[in-house]
Design an enzyme around this catalytic site. Structure first.
Site, PDB file in Angstrom:
ATOM      1  N   SER A 174      36.980  -2.836  -3.907  1.00 58.85           N
ATOM      2  CA  SER A 174      36.316  -2.650  -5.199  1.00 58.85           C
ATOM      3  C   SER A 174      35.849  -3.990  -5.731  1.00 58.85           C
ATOM      4  CB  SER A 174      37.287  -2.018  -6.203  1.00 58.85           C
ATOM      5  OG  SER A 174      36.747  -2.039  -7.510  1.00 58.85           O
ATOM      6  N   TYR A 184      45.254  -1.161 -10.433  1.00 59.89           N
ATOM      7  CA  TYR A 184      44.246  -0.715  -9.472  1.00 59.89           C
ATOM      8  C   TYR A 184      43.690  -1.893  -8.679  1.00 59.89           C
ATOM      9  CZ  TYR A 184      39.702   1.126  -7.897  1.00 59.89           C
ATOM     10  OH  TYR A 184      38.613   1.490  -7.149  1.00 59.89           O
TER      11      TYR A 184
END
Length: 259
Positions: free
Chosen positions: A149, A164
């Site tokens: 990401s 995350y």
């Protein structure tokens, strides 16, 4: 058995019932490779992915997989071996795309051990040990692609994503080390770090809160958020022979987000 010959390259794409996984599966199939589409909670989505690939003349099958449960990986490996033989007459895969996961932020003050463990099981431990489980099936000169990401990069640091991003950052780091460890078999290992992309992550956040899209789009160089096909094409490139000289890299695919 499919009409395709057993020398067709086969790629496993986890979490391909929607979003980036579906985009990757479709783009990989468009390059002439067979695709094993995995799903967890949405079998109907996986079947739509398979149907779309088959309607375009490609080959694909769907298999269930819970990436958060490493104890199920031996059974998945057995099922995969069986379907490789029955569908393609094959005994190995060319590539593994570790894409399955979930998104959504949680403020640090609200983080619990259970929530952090969920991020860990699905976003880091699962892909890591699935790669280990399937490594004997990956052919010499094959490829592994991990979906990370842009949240792990400076410039895309938003409050509420510490848990995350920590796991996605761990996956990107593991990618670099695995590229070194698996180089003896000429297996290339890379990761892709998408920016804001129209997917079902975050409990289908973009559909539920469309008002956030314009703000995110304004931060990109091209004035729009990413689409699954945008990332899918990058992943398809990384599993293909066109990227034979690329390994150990994290490819930022954000449309110039937060430049």
């Amino acid at each position: 058995m499919s009409e395709q010959t057993s020398n067709q390259k086969i790629v496993v794409v986890t979490g391909a019932s929607s979003g980036i996984g579906r985009g990757a599966a479709i783009e990989i199939a468009a390059r002439g490779m067979g695709v094993v589409v995995t799903y967890n909670a949405r079998p109907e989505g996986a079947e739509r992915t398979v149907e779309e690939i088959r309607e375009a003349g490609g080959t694909a099958v769907a298999l269930p997989l819970d990436i958060g449960r490493t104890d199920t990986f031996p059974a998945f490996t057995t099922a995969l071996t069986r379907v490789l033989s029955s569908e393609w007459g094959a005994t190995s895969i060319h590539a593994l795309v570790n894409n399955a996961g979930f998104g959504g932020g949680l403020a640090f003050e609200e983080m619990t051990e259970d929530a952090l463990d969920a991020y860990y099981r699905v976003l880091l431990r699962g892909p890591y040990f699935l790669t280990q489980a399937l490594l004997p099936l990956i052919e010499h000169g094959g490829a592994i692609v991990n979906t990370s990401s842009s949240a792990v990069r400076p410039g895309d640091t938003e409050p509420g994503y510490s848990g995350y991003a920590a796991m996605k950052g761990g996956l990107a780091t593991a990618t670099r080390y695995l590229a070194k460890e698996l180089s003896g078999r000429a297996i290339r290992v890379n990761s892709v770090s998408p920016g804001p992309t129209r997917t079902r992550l975050g409990d289908n956040a973009f559909e539920r809160f469309p008002e956030v899209i314009d703000g995110l789009a304004a931060k990109t160089a091209f004035g729009r958020i990413g689409e699954p096909a945008d990332i899918g094409k990058v992943i398809a490139f990384l599993v293909s022979d066109d990227s034979a000289w690329i390994t150990g890299e994290d490819i930022l695919a954000t449309g110039g987000y937060a430049l």
